[in-house]
Design an enzyme around this catalytic site. Structure first.
Site, PDB file in Angstrom:
ATOM      1  N   LYS A   1       0.880  -1.177   0.000  1.00 29.49           N
ATOM      2  CA  LYS A   1       0.000   0.000   0.000  1.00 29.49           C
ATOM      3  C   LYS A   1       0.913   1.221   0.000  1.00 29.49           C
ATOM      4  O   LYS A   1       1.430   1.648   1.032  1.00 29.49           O
ATOM      5  CB  LYS A   1      -0.865  -0.019   1.272  1.00 29.49           C
ATOM      6  CG  LYS A   1      -2.230   0.649   1.151  1.00 29.49           C
ATOM      7  CD  LYS A   1      -2.192   2.117   0.808  1.00 29.49           C
ATOM      8  CE  LYS A   1      -1.997   3.026   2.000  1.00 29.49           C
ATOM      9  NZ  LYS A   1      -1.807   4.447   1.606  1.00 29.49           N
TER      10      LYS A   1
ATOM     11  N   GLU B   1       9.163  16.539  14.987  1.00 28.31           N
ATOM     12  CA  GLU B   1       9.694  16.330  13.633  1.00 28.31           C
ATOM     13  C   GLU B   1       9.020  17.320  12.687  1.00 28.31           C
ATOM     14  O   GLU B   1       7.791  17.315  12.561  1.00 28.31           O
ATOM     15  CB  GLU B   1       9.396  14.888  13.184  1.00 28.31           C
ATOM     16  CG  GLU B   1      10.051  14.548  11.857  1.00 28.31           C
ATOM     17  CD  GLU B   1       9.686  13.165  11.340  1.00 28.31           C
ATOM     18  OE1 GLU B   1       8.512  12.765  11.463  1.00 28.31           O
ATOM     19  OE2 GLU B   1      10.576  12.497  10.787  1.00 28.31           O
TER      20      GLU B   1
ATOM     21  N   CYS C   1      13.792  10.848   6.834  1.00 25.36           N
ATOM     22  CA  CYS C   1      13.754  10.482   8.262  1.00 25.36           C
ATOM     23  C   CYS C   1      15.138  10.627   8.886  1.00 25.36           C
ATOM     24  O   CYS C   1      15.252  10.910  10.074  1.00 25.36           O
ATOM     25  CB  CYS C   1      13.239   9.057   8.421  1.00 25.36           C
ATOM     26  SG  CYS C   1      14.150   7.878   7.407  1.00 25.36           S
TER      27      CYS C   1
HETATM   28  P1  NDP Z   1       2.294   8.438   7.288  1.00 21.11           P
HETATM   29  O1  NDP Z   1       2.457   7.695   8.559  1.00 21.11           O
HETATM   30  O2  NDP Z   1       1.294   9.516   7.222  1.00 21.11           O
HETATM   31  O3  NDP Z   1       1.926   7.441   6.102  1.00 21.11           O
HETATM   32  C1  NDP Z   1       2.735   6.318   5.785  1.00 21.11           C
HETATM   33  C2  NDP Z   1       1.860   5.263   5.128  1.00 21.11           C
HETATM   34  O4  NDP Z   1       0.918   4.763   6.076  1.00 21.11           O
HETATM   35  C3  NDP Z   1       1.023   5.794   3.968  1.00 21.11           C
HETATM   36  O5  NDP Z   1       0.933   4.786   2.983  1.00 21.11           O
HETATM   37  C4  NDP Z   1      -0.302   6.047   4.631  1.00 21.11           C
HETATM   38  O6  NDP Z   1      -1.372   6.106   3.736  1.00 21.11           O
HETATM   39  C5  NDP Z   1      -0.396   4.861   5.558  1.00 21.11           C
HETATM   40  N1  NDP Z   1      -1.319   5.018   6.672  1.00 21.11           N
HETATM   41  C6  NDP Z   1      -1.717   6.170   7.295  1.00 21.11           C
HETATM   42  N2  NDP Z   1      -2.562   5.873   8.313  1.00 21.11           N
HETATM   43  C7  NDP Z   1      -2.686   4.519   8.349  1.00 21.11           C
HETATM   44  C8  NDP Z   1      -3.409   3.598   9.176  1.00 21.11           C
HETATM   45  N3  NDP Z   1      -4.168   4.010  10.183  1.00 21.11           N
HETATM   46  N4  NDP Z   1      -3.325   2.279   8.905  1.00 21.11           N
HETATM   47  C9  NDP Z   1      -2.533   1.846   7.901  1.00 21.11           C
HETATM   48  N5  NDP Z   1      -1.833   2.646   7.068  1.00 21.11           N
HETATM   49  C10 NDP Z   1      -1.907   3.977   7.306  1.00 21.11           C
HETATM   50  O7  NDP Z   1       3.756   8.941   6.911  1.00 21.11           O
HETATM   51  P2  NDP Z   1       4.131   9.916   5.700  1.00 21.11           P
HETATM   52  O8  NDP Z   1       3.712   9.278   4.431  1.00 21.11           O
HETATM   53  O9  NDP Z   1       3.668  11.291   6.059  1.00 21.11           O
HETATM   54  O10 NDP Z   1       5.736   9.852   5.730  1.00 21.11           O
HETATM   55  C11 NDP Z   1       6.527  10.708   6.476  1.00 21.11           C
HETATM   56  C12 NDP Z   1       6.960  10.018   7.772  1.00 21.11           C
HETATM   57  O11 NDP Z   1       7.678   8.824   7.479  1.00 21.11           O
HETATM   58  C13 NDP Z   1       7.900  10.877   8.595  1.00 21.11           C
HETATM   59  O12 NDP Z   1       7.524  10.813   9.946  1.00 21.11           O
HETATM   60  C14 NDP Z   1       9.248  10.184   8.405  1.00 21.11           C
HETATM   61  O13 NDP Z   1      10.168  10.397   9.445  1.00 21.11           O
HETATM   62  C15 NDP Z   1       8.836   8.755   8.293  1.00 21.11           C
HETATM   63  N6  NDP Z   1       9.875   7.964   7.647  1.00 21.11           N
HETATM   64  C16 NDP Z   1      10.633   7.115   8.412  1.00 21.11           C
HETATM   65  C17 NDP Z   1      11.679   6.401   7.862  1.00 21.11           C
HETATM   66  C18 NDP Z   1      12.483   5.458   8.688  1.00 21.11           C
HETATM   67  O14 NDP Z   1      13.189   4.641   8.103  1.00 21.11           O
HETATM   68  N7  NDP Z   1      12.440   5.522  10.011  1.00 21.11           N
HETATM   69  C19 NDP Z   1      12.027   6.553   6.445  1.00 21.11           C
HETATM   70  C20 NDP Z   1      11.164   7.460   5.725  1.00 21.11           C
HETATM   71  C21 NDP Z   1      10.130   8.149   6.322  1.00 21.11           C
HETATM   72  P3  NDP Z   1      -1.806   7.570   3.162  1.00 21.11           P
HETATM   73  O15 NDP Z   1      -0.614   8.079   2.470  1.00 21.11           O
HETATM   74  O16 NDP Z   1      -2.884   7.315   2.239  1.00 21.11           O
HETATM   75  O17 NDP Z   1      -2.175   8.381   4.349  1.00 21.11           O
END
Ligand code: NDP
Length: 506
Positions: A195, A409, A305
């Site tokens: 997803k 963040e 991140c």
């Molecule tokens: P989100 O948590 O908003 O979304 C990540 C994914 O989760 C998306 O596909 C999103 O769908 C999905 N999602 C959101 N809510 C749910 C739920 N309740 N159940 C299941 N899936 C869900 O993160 P972002 O896309 O905003 O990414 C940025 C974040 O990712 C930052 O905090 C960053 O630090 C972190 N990150 C961490 C990394 C690491 O290795 N530690 C690497 C890269 C990023 P949808 O997009 O449709 O909302």
């Protein structure tokens, strides 16, 4: 898949549309592109232009259910029993095909996310190919230990596939992070449902075109588009047929996924938010430290991140470091992501840009720190970019440790600056945040670097560098930055479960 990216500037939009953009991004279920059962779709906005050029099918419980059915069937088929060497040959071909289509995928990623094409071409997409090559080889060469009991019995612990696995990925490094999970999951004989973030659906969709060509059987990889909470993401997490969820995204989303996965007792791996730091001691090589710290703060518009979003500098050299930093920031060129000279593209969306601007407005309004540069939407952009999600690289000095700017963040091009006097103070400032993903330390004193690295509460520490990766190593964070590790054998462990087989002694 289209073949290249050299575009005719006179008819840019039409050319790009023909090259990489579909009319609609459809789900990929059981080897076929399909619309949602109810025909629902949303308009995808390209962040640099704030225009919608295509639609994305909106998945939900019924698409997830169809994908799980396909993945369960494929998991019961030959894929999980194929030898690791044969799977590796197929996965290497996926990597080769990504390389062969690097320009098209890089163009798609740049349009979808707003990041510079030069970075997707030379960074994100080659790394996506490398993920497949690396995990294909690693899984093909894995070995299992055997112990001999006192009675001559032979005990061997082997890894077996989990079955159907769910992969949920964010928008900041779309194909890079999708393949970081896909490659080890497949290498270990699982079937998957991916997803992608709804903001960046394009490269995952294009990748599916290559899978059949590489020899991946239908149903082994499925992609369901849609939103997270109360939509496709949540349905995937809750589905009883899904055995494990590998998630990269925000910390609060990780908590929600953990709650939703609890009833199903699913295996979870979380790579979450970060609040990294670049720590510069007074003996550091500033020709190395300053440009690297600048890159760590602003690469990918600060949306990494691992970003070094806090600069922590020894007070003796603070003025000199800040002056040199501001010189480096001045060289950052904001512009059209497709322009080769652009070094800072658009943020992922205008509402994300507004969230970042909100942090800066807070600093301005509450007189927290001193804004040394940036802090606004850039003026003078070409007409076709004026509605795009652009924001100037921003440096804010003298920010207190308990400020929101340090503790939360921001995930954008905002760098805070703090100073320290002693090693202990540098360690306390670096670790004094809720996150614990990564940091960099710059010093010529090896013992000091080691002491710092071993003392900070961070999952990854770079000495005299940033974002230097070897895929064998454990990747992940402490505290609110994640649970578990991926990378190398940690990924192979996550995407499998152990079975111990014992042969009685003779
Ligand atoms: P989100 O948590 O908003 O979304 C990540 C994914 O989760 C998306 O596909 C999103 O769908 C999905 N999602 C959101 N809510 C749910 C739920 N309740 N159940 C299941 N899936 C869900 O993160 P972002 O896309 O905003 O990414 C940025 C974040 O990712 C930052 O905090 C960053 O630090 C972190 N990150 C961490 C990394 C690491 O290795 N530690 C690497 C890269 C990023 P949808 O997009 O449709 O909302």
């Amino acid at each position: 898949m289209g073949s290249g990216c050299k575009h005719n500037k006179g008819d840019r939009k039409e050319f790009l549309r023909q090259q990489v953009l579909p009319d609609r991004c459809r789900h990929f279920i059981n080897g076929r592109y399909v619309d949602s059962a109810d025909g629902e779709a949303f308009k995808k906005v390209l962040p640099a232009y704030n225009e919608s050029w295509f639609e994305v099918a909106t998945g939900g419980a019924s698409e997830v259910d169809a994908a799980v059915t396909a993945a369960e069937k494929a998991a019961a088929g030959p894929w999980s029993r194929t030898s690791p060497q044969d799977r590796a040959r197929i996965l290497r071909r996926v990597g080769d095909l990504i390389e062969a289509n690097v320009e098209t995928l890089a163009l798609a990623e740049s349009l979808d996310s707003g990041k510079p094409y030069s970075e997707t071409l030379n960074g994100d997409i080659p790394r996506s190919a490398k993920n497949f090559h690396f995990f294909a080889d690693l899984a093909a060469h894995q070995s299992f230990e055997t112990w001999t009991g006192e009675d001559g019995s032979q005990h061997t612990s082997i890894r077996e596939p989990l079955g159907v696995t769910g992969l949920i990925t964010p928008w900041n490094l779309p194909l890079y992070l999708a393949t970081w999970k896909l490659a080890p999951a497949l290498a270990q004989g699982n079937t998957v449902i991916l997803k992608p973030a709804e903001l960046t659906p394009l490269t995952a969709t294009l990748l599916c075109e290559l899978l059949g060509e590489a020899g991946i059987p239908e149903g082994v990889v499925n992609v369901v588009h849609g939103f997270g909470a109360k939509s496709a993401g949540e349905a995937l997490v809750r589905h009883p047929g899904v055995k494990a969820i590998s998630f990269t995204g925000e910390t609060t989303t990780g908590s929600a996924i953990m709650r939703d996965a609890a009833d199903g007792l699913k295996k979870l791996s979380f790579e979450l938010g970060g609040k990294g730091a670049s720590v510069i001691f007074d003996d550091a090589d500033l020709d190395l430290a300053v440009p690297t710290a600048c890159r760590a703060a602003f690469r990918n518009q600060g949306q990494i991140c691992l970003a070094g979003s806090r600069l922590i500098v020894h007070e003796k050299i603070a003025t000199q470091v800040i002056d040199r930093l501001l010189e480096n920031v001045k060289k950052i060129k904001i512009g059209d992501p497709l322009d080769d000279t652009t070094t800072m593209g658009a943020l992922i969306a205008n509402d994300h840009r507004d969230k970042i601007a909100g942090f800066v407005e807070y600093a301005r309004g509450e007189r927290v720190g001193e804004i040394l540069c940036g802090g606004k939407i850039p003026a003078g952009l070409p007409a076709h970019l004026t509605n795009g999600a652009f924001y100037e690289p921003t440096v804010i000095a003298d920010v207190p440790q308990d400020s929101r700017l340090i503790q939360e963040e921001i995930f954008g091009p905002v760098l805070t600056v703090q100073t320290f006097k002693t090693l202990e103070e540098a360690i306390a400032l670096t670790s004094g945040v809720p996150y614990g993903l990564s940091c960099s330390v710059y010093t010529r004193d090896g013992a000091r670097a080691q002491k710092f690295a071993r003392s900070v509460r961070m999952g990854m520490v770079w000495i005299n560098g940033w974002f230097i990766r070897d895929l064998h190593t454990a990747f992940g964070g402490m505290k609110r930055s994640g649970i578990g590790r991926e990378g190398g054998r940690w990924s192979l462990d996550f995407f499998s479960e152990y079975k111990t087989i014992t042969v009685a002694g003779v």
